[in-house]
Scaffold this motif. Structure first.
Motif, PDB file in Angstrom:
ATOM      1  N   ASN A 147       0.877  -1.170   0.000  1.00  0.00           N
ATOM      2  CA  ASN A 147       0.000   0.000   0.000  1.00  0.00           C
ATOM      3  C   ASN A 147       0.916   1.222   0.000  1.00  0.00           C
ATOM      4  O   ASN A 147       1.464   1.596   1.030  1.00  0.00           O
ATOM      5  CB  ASN A 147      -0.886  -0.030   1.247  1.00  0.00           C
ATOM      6  CG  ASN A 147      -2.064   0.914   1.178  1.00  0.00           C
ATOM      7  OD1 ASN A 147      -2.091   1.839   0.370  1.00  0.00           O
ATOM      8  ND2 ASN A 147      -3.039   0.703   2.047  1.00  0.00           N
ATOM      9  N   THR A 148       1.082   1.845  -1.153  1.00  0.00           N
ATOM     10  CA  THR A 148       2.188   2.781  -1.339  1.00  0.00           C
ATOM     11  C   THR A 148       1.783   4.015  -2.132  1.00  0.00           C
ATOM     12  O   THR A 148       0.802   4.010  -2.873  1.00  0.00           O
ATOM     13  CB  THR A 148       3.353   2.065  -2.060  1.00  0.00           C
ATOM     14  OG1 THR A 148       4.425   2.983  -2.317  1.00  0.00           O
ATOM     15  CG2 THR A 148       2.907   1.470  -3.387  1.00  0.00           C
ATOM     16  N   GLY A 149       2.561   5.061  -1.998  1.00  0.00           N
ATOM     17  CA  GLY A 149       2.407   6.232  -2.840  1.00  0.00           C
ATOM     18  C   GLY A 149       2.976   6.023  -4.224  1.00  0.00           C
ATOM     19  O   GLY A 149       2.770   6.845  -5.117  1.00  0.00           O
ATOM     20  N   ARG A 150       3.697   4.944  -4.417  1.00  0.00           N
ATOM     21  CA  ARG A 150       4.311   4.687  -5.719  1.00  0.00           C
ATOM     22  C   ARG A 150       3.242   4.435  -6.793  1.00  0.00           C
ATOM     23  O   ARG A 150       2.133   4.020  -6.512  1.00  0.00           O
ATOM     24  CB  ARG A 150       5.261   3.492  -5.636  1.00  0.00           C
ATOM     25  CG  ARG A 150       6.543   3.817  -4.875  1.00  0.00           C
ATOM     26  CD  ARG A 150       7.461   2.616  -4.794  1.00  0.00           C
ATOM     27  NE  ARG A 150       8.722   2.955  -4.148  1.00  0.00           N
ATOM     28  CZ  ARG A 150       9.921   2.810  -4.705  1.00  0.00           C
ATOM     29  NH1 ARG A 150      10.019   2.357  -5.935  1.00  0.00           N
ATOM     30  NH2 ARG A 150      11.009   3.136  -4.049  1.00  0.00           N
ATOM     31  N   SER A 151       3.650   4.655  -8.025  1.00  0.00           N
ATOM     32  CA  SER A 151       2.790   4.504  -9.195  1.00  0.00           C
ATOM     33  C   SER A 151       3.003   3.137  -9.833  1.00  0.00           C
ATOM     34  O   SER A 151       3.881   2.372  -9.427  1.00  0.00           O
ATOM     35  CB  SER A 151       3.169   5.574 -10.213  1.00  0.00           C
ATOM     36  OG  SER A 151       4.534   5.372 -10.599  1.00  0.00           O
ATOM     37  N   VAL A 152       2.218   2.841 -10.871  1.00  0.00           N
ATOM     38  CA  VAL A 152       2.451   1.611 -11.631  1.00  0.00           C
ATOM     39  C   VAL A 152       3.884   1.562 -12.171  1.00  0.00           C
ATOM     40  O   VAL A 152       4.575   0.557 -11.999  1.00  0.00           O
ATOM     41  CB  VAL A 152       1.424   1.462 -12.784  1.00  0.00           C
ATOM     42  CG1 VAL A 152       1.821   0.302 -13.698  1.00  0.00           C
ATOM     43  CG2 VAL A 152       0.026   1.223 -12.219  1.00  0.00           C
ATOM     44  N   PRO A 153       4.396   2.628 -12.820  1.00  0.00           N
ATOM     45  CA  PRO A 153       5.783   2.548 -13.298  1.00  0.00           C
ATOM     46  C   PRO A 153       6.803   2.294 -12.193  1.00  0.00           C
ATOM     47  O   PRO A 153       7.797   1.590 -12.408  1.00  0.00           O
ATOM     48  CB  PRO A 153       6.005   3.927 -13.941  1.00  0.00           C
ATOM     49  CG  PRO A 153       4.651   4.367 -14.367  1.00  0.00           C
ATOM     50  CD  PRO A 153       3.732   3.865 -13.297  1.00  0.00           C
ATOM     51  N   MET A 154       6.564   2.830 -11.005  1.00  0.00           N
ATOM     52  CA  MET A 154       7.544   2.648  -9.920  1.00  0.00           C
ATOM     53  C   MET A 154       7.437   1.293  -9.231  1.00  0.00           C
ATOM     54  O   MET A 154       8.297   0.938  -8.424  1.00  0.00           O
ATOM     55  CB  MET A 154       7.409   3.760  -8.888  1.00  0.00           C
ATOM     56  CG  MET A 154       7.957   5.089  -9.367  1.00  0.00           C
ATOM     57  SD  MET A 154       8.237   6.271  -8.029  1.00  0.00           S
ATOM     58  CE  MET A 154       9.829   5.711  -7.415  1.00  0.00           C
TER      59      MET A 154
END
Length: 284
Positions: free
Chosen positions: A45-52
């Protein structure tokens, strides 16, 4: 019934699942596999995006959709499809123009589905994306960047690691405090603005949070108990709303929630091996 079949466990990625140097303790990976083998539902559960997510998909075992963009989307990396999304109700290009005009010293980024996009030249930002295995692009006005899920404003990028954004001079921090308040004035009616790290501001749709996405996924999966682990301000709503919440002992929230060991020692493993069995014993 398997031991953990009632449980959905969602964990923050940076400095929760990972150590401060962005490596993932092997103890965590072993514990996650054990948790899933015994019926638990696990995801990041993260602030990261699909690319990241390319930095950890295939490396971190999961058996539930990833919760990304600080709760703006649930994404299945196997089917490459979204279970749900919550888009920002603003015109993307008008928003970017406003940010560039108001905050010319900040790097403005839109986190898309296929890549992260910048709108001015910034070799340091390029190096940051490359280091984090994140596809990147230079966007021209009018380009279709996909669903408008999240945008970010960066202070000076001095090194390519995520860890390198967790410090800052008093002057830098004071300026980003000001930018944060101005963003709330500009977009606060329909957006959430928060500090992802001392030198990063993230913006997504109003009402979206890691807490909301975790509960939404819990409902989709039919799990009775939501357990969450996080370390920073953008995890606060998730931790407050969870049935049971824990933080690494070296986190910024260590004085507010039950502690486990420092993130570099395997905080997620502590929760799986020690805390969740205690929870299940109490609830049985």
């Amino acid at each position: 019934m398997a031991q953990f079949s009632d449980v959905l466990l969602t964990v923050d990625y940076d400095r929760t699942l990972t150590a401060p140097d962005s490596t993932i303790p092997e103890r965590n990976l072993k514990a996650i596999r054990y948790f899933m083998e015994n019926g638990g539902a696990f995801t990041v559960n993260t602030g990261r995006s699909v690319p990241m997510t390319r930095a950890f998909v295939g490396k971190v075992p999961v058996n539930a959709p990833l919760l990304l963009y600080n709760g703006s989307a649930a994404y299945d990396p196997n089917t490459r499809k979204f279970l749900f999304t919550h888009e920002i109700p603003l015109n993307l290009w008008d928003t970017i123009h406003t940010c560039q005009t108001q905050f010319p010293e900040m790097t403005v980024e839109v986190q898309g589905v296929d890549a992260h996009y910048r709108f001015s030249e910034n070799p340091a930002w390029d190096a940051f994306c490359d280091h984090n295995l994140c596809a990147r692009g230079y966007a021209l006005p009018g380009m279709d960047l996909g669903p408008f899920l999240k945008f970010s404003l960066y202070g000076e990028i001095r090194e390519p690691t995520v860890a390198g954004l967790f410090d800052g001079s008093e002057e830098e921090i004071r300026r980003i405090d000001q930018v944060q308040e101005q963003l709330k004035t500009l977009f606060g009616d329909c957006c959430e603005v928060f500090r992802a790290a001392p030198r990063i501001l993230d913006v997504h749709a109003k009402g979206v949070s890691k807490a909301r996405s975790a509960r939404q996924l819990q409902q989709e999966l039919g799990r009775k108990i939501l357990v969450c682990i996080g370390d920073a301000q953008n995890d606060l709503a998730m931790l407050q709303d969870a049935d049971f919440a824990f933080v690494p002992g070296d986190s910024a929230l260590a004085d507010r929630f039950p502690n486990v060991c420092p993130c570099g020692d395997g905080a997620v493993a502590d929760v799986i091996y020690e805390k969740i069995p205690e929870i299940l014993k109490i609830r049985s």
